[in-house]
Design a protein around this motif. Structure first.
Motif, PDB file in Angstrom:
ATOM      1  N   MET A   1      59.564   6.914  84.172  1.00 46.99           N
ATOM      2  CA  MET A   1      60.946   7.634  84.544  1.00 46.99           C
ATOM      3  C   MET A   1      61.666   8.534  82.978  1.00 46.99           C
ATOM      4  O   MET A   1      62.547   8.406  82.769  1.00 46.99           O
ATOM      5  N   GLN A   2      60.144   9.001  82.261  1.00 51.13           N
ATOM      6  CA  GLN A   2      61.337   9.705  81.060  1.00 51.13           C
ATOM      7  C   GLN A   2      60.724  11.364  81.347  1.00 51.13           C
ATOM      8  O   GLN A   2      59.494  11.484  81.659  1.00 51.13           O
ATOM      9  N   VAL A   3      61.144  11.363  80.485  1.00 54.53           N
ATOM     10  CA  VAL A   3      60.685  12.905  79.821  1.00 54.53           C
ATOM     11  C   VAL A   3      60.162  13.247  78.217  1.00 54.53           C
ATOM     12  O   VAL A   3      61.493  12.351  77.862  1.00 54.53           O
ATOM     13  N   PRO A   4      59.413  14.028  78.007  1.00 57.22           N
ATOM     14  CA  PRO A   4      58.527  15.390  78.641  1.00 57.22           C
ATOM     15  C   PRO A   4      57.551  14.204  79.415  1.00 57.22           C
ATOM     16  O   PRO A   4      57.292  13.638  78.825  1.00 57.22           O
ATOM     17  N   CYS A   5      57.101  15.035  80.205  1.00 60.96           N
ATOM     18  CA  CYS A   5      55.574  14.142  80.430  1.00 60.96           C
ATOM     19  C   CYS A   5      54.877  15.908  81.066  1.00 60.96           C
ATOM     20  O   CYS A   5      55.160  16.921  81.456  1.00 60.96           O
TER      21      CYS A   5
ATOM     22  N   ASN B   1      67.004  -0.660  96.522  1.00 63.59           N
ATOM     23  CA  ASN B   1      66.146  -1.360  97.251  1.00 63.59           C
ATOM     24  C   ASN B   1      65.926   0.168  98.514  1.00 63.59           C
ATOM     25  O   ASN B   1      65.492  -1.070  99.614  1.00 63.59           O
ATOM     26  N   GLU B   2      66.031   1.044  98.298  1.00 69.05           N
ATOM     27  CA  GLU B   2      65.671   1.694  99.159  1.00 69.05           C
ATOM     28  C   GLU B   2      64.436   2.853  99.088  1.00 69.05           C
ATOM     29  O   GLU B   2      63.798   2.691  99.901  1.00 69.05           O
ATOM     30  N   ASN B   3      63.490   2.177  98.010  1.00 66.75           N
ATOM     31  CA  ASN B   3      62.240   1.827  98.058  1.00 66.75           C
ATOM     32  C   ASN B   3      61.265   0.853  97.723  1.00 66.75           C
ATOM     33  O   ASN B   3      61.494   0.705  96.246  1.00 66.75           O
ATOM     34  N   GLY B   4      60.675  -0.124  98.661  1.00 66.42           N
ATOM     35  CA  GLY B   4      60.189  -1.204  97.985  1.00 66.42           C
ATOM     36  C   GLY B   4      59.632  -1.304  97.533  1.00 66.42           C
ATOM     37  O   GLY B   4      58.820  -2.198  96.671  1.00 66.42           O
ATOM     38  N   ASP B   5      58.594  -0.261  97.905  1.00 67.70           N
ATOM     39  CA  ASP B   5      57.242  -0.195  97.020  1.00 67.70           C
ATOM     40  C   ASP B   5      57.637   0.064  95.703  1.00 67.70           C
ATOM     41  O   ASP B   5      56.516   0.143  94.837  1.00 67.70           O
ATOM     42  N   LEU B   6      58.189   0.548  95.291  1.00 65.28           N
ATOM     43  CA  LEU B   6      58.503   0.686  93.882  1.00 65.28           C
ATOM     44  C   LEU B   6      59.987   0.119  93.367  1.00 65.28           C
ATOM     45  O   LEU B   6      60.053   0.176  91.608  1.00 65.28           O
ATOM     46  N   ALA B   7      60.186  -1.119  93.677  1.00 63.45           N
ATOM     47  CA  ALA B   7      61.041  -2.233  93.300  1.00 63.45           C
ATOM     48  C   ALA B   7      60.773  -2.593  92.336  1.00 63.45           C
ATOM     49  O   ALA B   7      61.788  -2.504  91.078  1.00 63.45           O
ATOM     50  N   GLU B   8      59.605  -3.473  91.796  1.00 58.81           N
ATOM     51  CA  GLU B   8      59.577  -3.263  90.562  1.00 58.81           C
ATOM     52  C   GLU B   8      59.113  -2.800  89.329  1.00 58.81           C
ATOM     53  O   GLU B   8      60.056  -3.345  88.031  1.00 58.81           O
ATOM     54  N   ILE B   9      58.680  -0.745  89.387  1.00 60.02           N
ATOM     55  CA  ILE B   9      59.022  -0.693  88.540  1.00 60.02           C
ATOM     56  C   ILE B   9      60.669  -0.501  88.297  1.00 60.02           C
ATOM     57  O   ILE B   9      61.283  -0.152  86.865  1.00 60.02           O
ATOM     58  N   TYR B  10      60.901  -0.115  88.997  1.00 59.85           N
ATOM     59  CA  TYR B  10      62.902  -0.329  89.227  1.00 59.85           C
ATOM     60  C   TYR B  10      63.347  -1.260  88.368  1.00 59.85           C
ATOM     61  O   TYR B  10      64.788  -1.033  87.735  1.00 59.85           O
ATOM     62  N   GLN B  11      63.340  -1.842  88.437  1.00 62.27           N
ATOM     63  CA  GLN B  11      63.322  -2.855  88.087  1.00 62.27           C
ATOM     64  C   GLN B  11      64.025  -3.879  86.702  1.00 62.27           C
ATOM     65  O   GLN B  11      63.969  -3.819  85.735  1.00 62.27           O
ATOM     66  N   THR B  12      62.355  -3.262  85.728  1.00 58.67           N
ATOM     67  CA  THR B  12      61.477  -2.615  84.598  1.00 58.67           C
ATOM     68  C   THR B  12      62.604  -1.903  83.619  1.00 58.67           C
ATOM     69  O   THR B  12      63.041  -2.128  83.057  1.00 58.67           O
ATOM     70  N   LYS B  13      62.664  -0.643  84.821  1.00 59.89           N
ATOM     71  CA  LYS B  13      63.768   0.084  84.092  1.00 59.89           C
ATOM     72  C   LYS B  13      65.435  -0.331  84.123  1.00 59.89           C
ATOM     73  O   LYS B  13      65.820  -0.067  82.839  1.00 59.89           O
ATOM     74  N   MET B  14      65.784  -1.275  84.767  1.00 60.14           N
ATOM     75  CA  MET B  14      66.513  -1.655  84.385  1.00 60.14           C
ATOM     76  C   MET B  14      67.076  -2.529  84.084  1.00 60.14           C
ATOM     77  O   MET B  14      68.166  -2.481  83.285  1.00 60.14           O
ATOM     78  N   SER B  15      66.184  -3.422  83.303  1.00 62.77           N
ATOM     79  CA  SER B  15      65.972  -4.701  82.162  1.00 62.77           C
ATOM     80  C   SER B  15      66.175  -3.147  80.592  1.00 62.77           C
ATOM     81  O   SER B  15      67.074  -3.974  79.774  1.00 62.77           O
ATOM     82  N   GLN B  16      64.998  -2.109  81.038  1.00 61.98           N
ATOM     83  CA  GLN B  16      65.567  -1.724  79.459  1.00 61.98           C
ATOM     84  C   GLN B  16      66.508  -0.557  79.470  1.00 61.98           C
ATOM     85  O   GLN B  16      67.343  -1.355  77.925  1.00 61.98           O
ATOM     86  N   VAL B  17      67.458  -0.857  80.530  1.00 63.73           N
ATOM     87  CA  VAL B  17      68.528  -0.085  80.644  1.00 63.73           C
ATOM     88  C   VAL B  17      69.768  -1.299  80.153  1.00 63.73           C
ATOM     89  O   VAL B  17      71.379  -0.276  79.440  1.00 63.73           O
ATOM     90  N   HIS B  18      69.557  -2.304  80.716  1.00 62.51           N
ATOM     91  CA  HIS B  18      71.056  -3.743  79.705  1.00 62.51           C
ATOM     92  C   HIS B  18      69.959  -3.518  78.613  1.00 62.51           C
ATOM     93  O   HIS B  18      71.030  -3.249  77.817  1.00 62.51           O
ATOM     94  N   SER B  19      68.869  -3.174  77.564  1.00 60.12           N
ATOM     95  CA  SER B  19      69.290  -3.238  76.509  1.00 60.12           C
ATOM     96  C   SER B  19      69.481  -1.805  75.628  1.00 60.12           C
ATOM     97  O   SER B  19      70.174  -2.722  74.651  1.00 60.12           O
ATOM     98  N   ILE B  20      69.789  -1.400  76.258  1.00 67.08           N
ATOM     99  CA  ILE B  20      69.781  -0.058  75.578  1.00 67.08           C
ATOM    100  C   ILE B  20      71.594  -0.537  75.389  1.00 67.08           C
ATOM    101  O   ILE B  20      71.874   0.586  74.571  1.00 67.08           O
ATOM    102  N   LEU B  21      72.524  -0.645  76.774  1.00 58.80           N
ATOM    103  CA  LEU B  21      73.818  -0.918  76.616  1.00 58.80           C
ATOM    104  C   LEU B  21      73.861  -1.604  75.398  1.00 58.80           C
ATOM    105  O   LEU B  21      75.340  -1.226  74.848  1.00 58.80           O
ATOM    106  N   SER B  22      73.239  -2.794  75.862  1.00 62.53           N
ATOM    107  CA  SER B  22      73.579  -3.538  74.366  1.00 62.53           C
ATOM    108  C   SER B  22      73.957  -3.270  72.936  1.00 62.53           C
ATOM    109  O   SER B  22      74.624  -3.545  71.830  1.00 62.53           O
TER     110      SER B  22
END
Length: 234
Positions: A57-61, A137-158
């Motif tokens: 979920m990043q650019v460029p691609c 929450n809206e896309n259960g099939d993508l929940a795992e990659i969204y959770q991974t991305k959330m962890s990355q964003v939490h790291s950025i915030l710190s």
């Protein structure tokens, strides 16, 4: 040209790595690639259609036929391997770009230089967490990659709240500029006697350094300074 029909570049105008790859494509003469702007401020990179294509979920691609590359350096390498005409392949190596990719530019853009500063982009990144939670929450099939991305964003915030993290990224930029100075002391371009995609990406890097008002990084590095002037004149 036939192979490039339907080719797409997903990018963002403020993305340093997008800029470097776009310069490479322009120097290559690839004017028929469709440019698809991904608005990061509106969290379009988290839309399910894009997340399914690009789990990072990043650019460029770069998308050409069945090939999808979600890394700017790998995209440049792939282009030169598969389209050697009008070659922009480096004569030596693209090791300088590995150093560039190790710099977390978001920390320099949105982080803090001193302990009393307020991180400029903290609230914006905090909103990304909310967006990711909603998409998960809206896309259960993508929940795992969204959770991974959330962890990355939490790291950025710190890191945005750490002036030590900011200084560490400045040191990485200084190391890259010193490596460039050494290379440019013996050759006119960053990876040989002629322009290559390494120069495209490094032009984007130097532009970001200037936009951050960190011109002092070039002080005492006359070859890099002269190189930057030449790249601006292209």
């Amino acid at each position: 040209d036939i192979m490039l029909q339907g080719a797409k570049l997903y990018y963002n105008t403020k993305s340093i790595f997008s800029s470097g790859l776009r310069l490479h494509l322009a120097e290559k003469g690839w004017n028929n690639v469709e440019n698809v702007h991904i608005d990061l401020s509106k969290h379009q990179q988290y839309e399910p259609w894009f997340a399914r294509k690009n789990h990072k979920m990043q650019v460029p691609c770069l998308e050409i036929g069945s090939t999808f590359i979600d890394d700017s350096l790998e995209a440049s390498r792939w282009i030169e391997k598969n389209f050697p005409e009008t070659s922009l392949k480096p004569e030596t190596s693209d090791e300088l770009l590995t150093l560039m990719q190790n710099v977390r530019f978001r920390v320099l853009l949105y982080g803090i230089e001193g302990p009393n500063d307020e991180p400029k982009g903290y609230n914006g990144y905090a909103k990304r967490i909310q967006s990711l939670m909603s998409k998960s929450n809206e896309n259960g099939d993508l929940a795992e990659i969204y959770q991974t991305k959330m962890s990355q964003v939490h790291s950025i915030l710190s890191h945005l709240k750490s002036c030590e993290a900011y200084r560490f990224e400045i040191e990485k930029c200084e190391s890259l500029c010193e490596a460039m100075e050494q290379e440019l002391s013996t050759k006119p371009f960053a990876a040989g006697s002629s322009y290559s995609y390494v120069d495209s990406h490094l032009t984007s890097f130097l532009s970001r350094v200037m936009n951050l008002d960190k011109q002092e990084i070039l002080e005492g590095r006359p070859h890099v300074d002269a190189y930057w002037t030449r790249m601006q004149e292209r």
